[in-house]
Motif scaffolding. Structure first.
Motif, PDB file in Angstrom:
ATOM      1  N   HIS A   1      20.917  16.984  21.349  1.00  0.00           N
ATOM      2  CA  HIS A   1      21.488  17.395  20.057  1.00  0.00           C
ATOM      3  C   HIS A   1      21.286  16.277  19.033  1.00  0.00           C
ATOM      4  O   HIS A   1      22.063  15.335  18.956  1.00  0.00           O
ATOM      5  CB  HIS A   1      22.979  17.718  20.216  1.00  0.00           C
ATOM      6  CG  HIS A   1      23.572  18.390  19.014  1.00  0.00           C
ATOM      7  ND1 HIS A   1      24.447  19.453  19.105  1.00  0.00           N
ATOM      8  CD2 HIS A   1      23.415  18.161  17.668  1.00  0.00           C
ATOM      9  CE1 HIS A   1      24.812  19.839  17.882  1.00  0.00           C
ATOM     10  NE2 HIS A   1      24.190  19.058  16.992  1.00  0.00           N
TER      11      HIS A   1
ATOM     12  N   HIS B   1      19.688  15.397  14.784  1.00  0.00           N
ATOM     13  CA  HIS B   1      19.259  15.897  13.471  1.00  0.00           C
ATOM     14  C   HIS B   1      18.432  14.786  12.824  1.00  0.00           C
ATOM     15  O   HIS B   1      18.973  13.940  12.108  1.00  0.00           O
ATOM     16  CB  HIS B   1      20.463  16.221  12.581  1.00  0.00           C
ATOM     17  CG  HIS B   1      21.347  17.306  13.116  1.00  0.00           C
ATOM     18  ND1 HIS B   1      21.053  18.642  12.970  1.00  0.00           N
ATOM     19  CD2 HIS B   1      22.499  17.254  13.814  1.00  0.00           C
ATOM     20  CE1 HIS B   1      22.003  19.374  13.543  1.00  0.00           C
ATOM     21  NE2 HIS B   1      22.889  18.550  14.066  1.00  0.00           N
TER      22      HIS B   1
ATOM     23  N   LYS C   1      19.159  28.061  16.801  1.00  0.00           N
ATOM     24  CA  LYS C   1      20.486  27.445  16.720  1.00  0.00           C
ATOM     25  C   LYS C   1      21.378  28.300  15.822  1.00  0.00           C
ATOM     26  O   LYS C   1      20.984  28.649  14.704  1.00  0.00           O
ATOM     27  CB  LYS C   1      20.335  26.039  16.101  1.00  0.00           C
ATOM     28  CG  LYS C   1      21.609  25.430  15.500  1.00  0.00           C
ATOM     29  CD  LYS C   1      22.456  24.703  16.525  1.00  0.00           C
ATOM     30  CE  LYS C   1      23.710  24.080  15.931  1.00  0.00           C
ATOM     31  NZ  LYS C   1      23.467  22.865  15.157  1.00  0.00           N
TER      32      LYS C   1
ATOM     33  N   HIS D   1      29.349  20.966  21.021  1.00  0.00           N
ATOM     34  CA  HIS D   1      30.700  20.465  20.653  1.00  0.00           C
ATOM     35  C   HIS D   1      31.752  21.029  21.624  1.00  0.00           C
ATOM     36  O   HIS D   1      32.196  20.287  22.495  1.00  0.00           O
ATOM     37  CB  HIS D   1      31.051  20.766  19.198  1.00  0.00           C
ATOM     38  CG  HIS D   1      29.926  20.486  18.249  1.00  0.00           C
ATOM     39  ND1 HIS D   1      29.352  19.236  18.150  1.00  0.00           N
ATOM     40  CD2 HIS D   1      29.230  21.278  17.385  1.00  0.00           C
ATOM     41  CE1 HIS D   1      28.358  19.278  17.259  1.00  0.00           C
ATOM     42  NE2 HIS D   1      28.262  20.500  16.782  1.00  0.00           N
TER      43      HIS D   1
ATOM     44  N   ASP E   1      24.505  14.459  18.536  1.00  0.00           N
ATOM     45  CA  ASP E   1      24.634  14.877  17.131  1.00  0.00           C
ATOM     46  C   ASP E   1      24.263  13.742  16.171  1.00  0.00           C
ATOM     47  O   ASP E   1      24.659  13.757  15.001  1.00  0.00           O
ATOM     48  CB  ASP E   1      26.059  15.377  16.826  1.00  0.00           C
ATOM     49  CG  ASP E   1      26.074  16.445  15.732  1.00  0.00           C
ATOM     50  OD1 ASP E   1      24.993  16.849  15.275  1.00  0.00           O
ATOM     51  OD2 ASP E   1      27.174  16.850  15.334  1.00  0.00           O
TER      52      ASP E   1
HETATM   53 ZN   LIG Z   1      24.706  19.022  14.984  1.00  0.00          ZN
END
Ligand SMILES: [Zn+2]
Length: 437
Positions: A92, A94, A221, A284, A351
């Protein structure tokens, strides 16, 4: 030419021989890697004095521990002072985000930075990931940067820029009006850019999935829920973003196209809907309950718990009047224990990008150990488990025939998990990208 590498070869992190033998122009180069210790991530066994032969981008041979090995190689890499293990996988990330702790951080990137500028910054993120020892990432949404993740992946695969092996999900999907930039915070006459693709209706869901796959999405996603609250009994609830028809259509279109679905889903309202629509991973999941846990075990759904990012924002957001992340931080240790004891598989997912790329990418390992995992179990989340989630049997493990993605660190990570924050050497696809600090 043949080399005989005795155990006592001087221990220095250098490439000690280069191009000794001549090869025909078409032959693939052979690299011998002399490992002080090689970690078997399935068993936790550290095999001493092992030599790995890499041909092109593939692991060709692994010697018996301690054996005197007669090898024929173009290059010999001496890692006899190091522990060698598989390249790490972050499920995960970005790369096109540079931290969005506040809504304003996010809006500034989407409004004031062009997609080319954000892509230039992402080139740097990709390099950081690789230097951190993450040789593979699943990037879960460009957050307003269109299909730039597909370009980054292409540039990495073509050797134009250094970076991890990427699995991309392009724009991500939510329903109309439920994602920044929020119309209510800007003049209503403006047509605000969005951080993902918005849909209303099952057909639009199908259309967007098809568009994203046509543009190169490896994964789809979705953002399955929003508006998280903690009830008086301690449980969490949220608002599901999709109607049943919408989410089922998205899941169906994804699976029929042989792609997989990753769902941002925080409480049962999002998690159960996403799993029923065929999601392979829950992102999450801080507010999952017993029913979610049961269903995840039953359907072999992975959990990317993204622990550090929640902890990172919790205090600041609580001070600003939004304590939900702080509540999640407080209940996460017990939830992690309960879910993993029940058999929920964890895949490593940070993340990062949601928090600054200069922050550590290895913190989730430490949290998992703090929450009761052994260091080896934590390592497995970013190796064999992550490879399982991605459906990539040639990744996550150092064995003959697998892709040559590996890292080296000083010391024993099965005793001290913090060592994963100090990766010293990185090879991806048989190419060395980092040689010592
Ligand atoms: Zn994310």
């Amino acid at each position: 030419m043949y080399f005989v590498l005795p155990k006592s070869t001087p221990m220095r992190l250098i490439i000690i021989f280069t191009c000794i033998i001549s090869l025909t122009a078409s032959a693939q180069r052979i690299t011998a890697i002399k490992c002080g210790q090689l970690l078997d991530v399935r068993t936790g066994i550290l095999n001493k004095n092992v030599t790995i032969l890499v041909k092109g981008n593939t692991i060709e041979m692994i010697s018996q521990p301690g054996a005197m090995v007669k090898i024929k190689a173009d290059t010999v890499i001496d890692l006899s002072e190091y522990t060698v293990m598989p390249g790490l996988i972050d499920c995960h990330t970005h790369v096109l985000l540079q931290g969005d702790i506040t809504a304003e951080d996010y809006d500034v990137q989407v409004l004031k930075e062009s997609v080319p500028y954000r892509t230039i910054r992402a080139v740097n993120s990709c390099s950081i990931a690789l230097q951190n020892g993450f040789t593979t990432i699943r990037d879960l949404g460009t957050e307003g940067a269109g299909y730039a993740d597909v370009d980054l992946k292409k540039a990495i695969n073509r050797g134009i820029i250094p970076g991890p092996r990427m699995f991309v999900s392009t724009l991500a999907i939510n329903t109309t009006g439920h994602y920044p930039l929020s119309e209510s915070t800007y003049a209503w006459e403006l047509k605000m850019p969005k951080g993902l693709a918005e849909i209303t209706g099952a057909d639009e869901g199908r259309r967007v999935v098809r568009e994203q796959i046509a543009h190169g999405a490896d994964w789809i996603k979705i953002y399955a829920d929003r508006g998280y609250t903690k009830l008086a009994d301690g449980s969490y609830r949220s608002i599901p973003n999709f109607t049943t028809e919408e989410i089922m259509a998205i899941g169906d279109e994804t699976i029929r196209s042989r792609r997989k679905l990753a769902a941002h889903a925080v409480t049962r309202d999002g998690i159960l809907a996403a799993i029923n629509a065929g999601a392979t991973s829950i992102e999450h999941g801080f507010g999952m309950d017993d029913e979610c846990i049961q269903l995840m075990v039953q359907k072999n759904v992975y959990w990317c718990p993204t622990i550090y990012v929640n902890d990172y924002v919790a205090e600041g957001r609580a001070k600003a009047g939004s304590p939900i992340n702080k509540y999640f931080s407080e209940t996460e240790p017990a939830l992690f224990k309960k879910a993993t004891t029940a058999g929920v598989k964890i895949a490593y997912g940070t993340d990062i990008g949601g928090y600054d790329w200069h922050e550590p990418q290895s913190k989730d390992f430490e949290f998992m150990v703090q929450y009761g995992y052994s260091p080896l179990q934590a390592i497995q989340t970013a190796t064999i488990n992550a490879a399982g989630l991605l459906g990539q049997p040639l990744l996550g493990e150092i064995k003959t025939g697998n892709l040559a993605d590996m890292i080296a660190i000083k010391g024993d990570p099965t005793k001290d998990i913090k060592l994963l924050g100090n990766v010293q050497w990185v090879m991806k696809d048989g190419v060395v990208y980092k040689t010592g600090n």
